[in-house]
Design a protein around this motif. Structure first.
Motif, mmCIF file in Angstrom:
data_model
loop_
_atom_site.group_PDB
_atom_site.id
_atom_site.type_symbol
_atom_site.label_atom_id
_atom_site.label_comp_id
_atom_site.label_asym_id
_atom_site.label_seq_id
_atom_site.Cartn_x
_atom_site.Cartn_y
_atom_site.Cartn_z
ATOM 1 N N PHE A 162 0.846 -1.191 0.000
ATOM 2 C CA PHE A 162 0.000 0.000 0.000
ATOM 3 C C PHE A 162 0.887 1.249 0.000
ATOM 4 O O PHE A 162 1.203 1.799 1.062
ATOM 5 C CB PHE A 162 -0.908 0.018 1.233
ATOM 6 N N PRO A 163 1.316 1.716 -1.170
ATOM 7 C CA PRO A 163 2.163 2.918 -1.207
ATOM 8 C C PRO A 163 1.375 4.163 -0.836
ATOM 9 O O PRO A 163 0.175 4.258 -1.125
ATOM 10 C CB PRO A 163 2.623 2.973 -2.662
ATOM 11 N N ASP A 164 2.023 5.096 -0.173
ATOM 12 C CA ASP A 164 1.355 6.343 0.201
ATOM 13 C C ASP A 164 0.948 7.110 -1.061
ATOM 14 O O ASP A 164 1.772 7.366 -1.942
ATOM 15 C CB ASP A 164 2.282 7.220 1.036
ATOM 16 N N GLY A 165 -0.319 7.454 -1.153
ATOM 17 C CA GLY A 165 -0.785 8.299 -2.242
ATOM 18 C C GLY A 165 -0.770 7.650 -3.606
ATOM 19 O O GLY A 165 -0.827 8.345 -4.628
ATOM 20 N N ALA A 166 -0.681 6.330 -3.684
ATOM 21 C CA ALA A 166 -0.671 5.637 -4.974
ATOM 22 C C ALA A 166 -1.562 4.397 -4.886
ATOM 23 O O ALA A 166 -2.063 4.044 -3.815
ATOM 24 C CB ALA A 166 0.749 5.253 -5.377
ATOM 25 N N GLU A 167 -1.743 3.742 -6.009
ATOM 26 C CA GLU A 167 -2.675 2.618 -6.090
ATOM 27 C C GLU A 167 -2.175 1.418 -5.294
ATOM 28 O O GLU A 167 -0.988 1.064 -5.338
ATOM 29 C CB GLU A 167 -2.861 2.222 -7.561
#
Length: 357
Positions: free
Chosen positions: A234-239
């Motif tokens: 779960f990357p910050d601010g990405a898909e």
């Protein structure tokens, strides 16, 4: 992990004749103490204030925990029951945590419906945040005998193999990914052997479990799985990225065009098509590799969590929101996610392991 397999009872209580399992320390019907079988012990799970668990203790049903009654604060007697309110004390195996480094932690919980915790985890990490983390989760099949013992032995055996290698000094990204993938396959072999070592040769329902492991090392994230325990990035601010594909009846239906909601709510939704165990058709893990460069959450979990939030995007939102509410601390976040799953019904054992990059 629930599948349609025949469950059998190991023995009967000598006091009342009621059915008991080999792992039970007390009869659920009359409360009589059951004499455990001897088993070798291994180092404890962690050194913090949470209950510690040893494989030998798990095989024997786990010792009565030391401390006040969780229900009323009274004294827990030698028989495992509160001397004030009579509540039976929880076994250490019912809920345990690991936190090898400040940025990596996991929580494993029995849930509400099940009488024992057949989930297991084993994790390791270097002290420097984002450097190296190893997360392993195994989910014992409920209808197989001694799956709680086998799953814990499998998770620890896999972690030990993963700890023994290091690909960070190799040249290209491709060569490092290949080395890690080979190590994951060796870890699955070790986990399979551990399951077999904890299975009676003449057992009518041999122990079995799922397997998922991730290695984060030198900017590479490599995941391997057998069964339906999952890994996510779960990357910050990405898909959000689902790193694993289930080996299950539901996954095959989804691949065939059925909606996820319909497939995962059907009568065979949790029937797995691959697993670790004596009767496993193939335990070679499916491998996924992903380069990571920015901040985010790595999560490995059992179906006790994702049952209630299967899609990667909403699950990522849940993790991010929960982390924000707990200051981004991995252990508190994992614990809160377990509490959330129990609040949804706790129909299965729940394991959540997190690494914060």
């Amino acid at each position: 992990m629930d599948v349609a397999m025949t469950s059998t009872t190991d023995t009967v209580c000598p006091s009342c004749g009621g059915p008991v399992a080999a792992a039970d320390l007390f009869c659920e019907a009359c409360g009589a103490e059951l004499k455990p079988a001897a088993a070798p012990s291994t180092p404890a799970l962690d050194t913090d204030t949470e209950p510690t668990v040893e494989i030998g203790a798990v095989a024997a049903g786990a010792a009565v925990p030391v401390g006040p009654c969780a229900s009323c604060g009274g004294t827990v007697g030698a028989d495992g029951y509160c001397e004030t309110c009579g509540t039976k004390a929880a076994k250490p195996r019912d809920h345990f945590t690991e936190q090898p480094a400040a940025w990596v932690a996991g929580v494993c919980d029995r849930g509400i419906r099940h009488t024992r915790n057949e989930d297991a985890m084993a994790i390791a990490a270097d002290a420097e945040p984002g450097s190296r983390a190893l997360l392993v989760v195994c989910d014992g099949v409920s209808s197989s005998l001694d799956s709680d013992v086998a799953s814990l032995a499998a998770a620890r055996a896999a972690r030990d193999v993963l700890e023994a290698g290091h690909a960070q000094g190799l040249g290209t990204e491709s060569s490092r990914a290949g080395a890690i993938a080979a190590r994951l396959k060796a870890a699955a072999d070790a986990a399979s052997d551990a399951v077999l070592d904890n299975t009676s040769p003449d057992s009518p329902n041999p122990a079995s479990c799922t397997f998922v492991a991730t290695v984060l090392e030198g900017g590479l994230l490599v995941a391997g799985n057998v069964g339906d325990s999952r890994a996510y990035w779960f990357p910050d601010g990405a898909e959000a990225v689902a790193l694993t594909v289930d080996d299950s009846w539901a996954a095959e239906l989804i691949a065939g065009g059925m909606s996820r909601e319909e497939a995962e709510s059907g009568p065979h939704a949790h029937a797995i098509t691959r697993w670790l165990g004596k009767d496993a058709p193939d335990h070679t893990p499916r491998i996924t590799t992903l380069p990571v460069s920015g901040p985010g959450w790595l999560m490995v979990c059992s179906d006790g969590l994702w049952n209630y939030c299967s899609e990667a995007a909403p699950l990522a939102d849940l993790v991010r929101q929960t982390a924000a509410e707990h200051g981004g601390e991995p252990k508190a976040t994992a614990s809160a996610l377990v509490d959330w799953a129990n609040a949804q019904g706790g129909q299965d054992n729940i394991t959540v392991a997190l690494a914060r990059l």
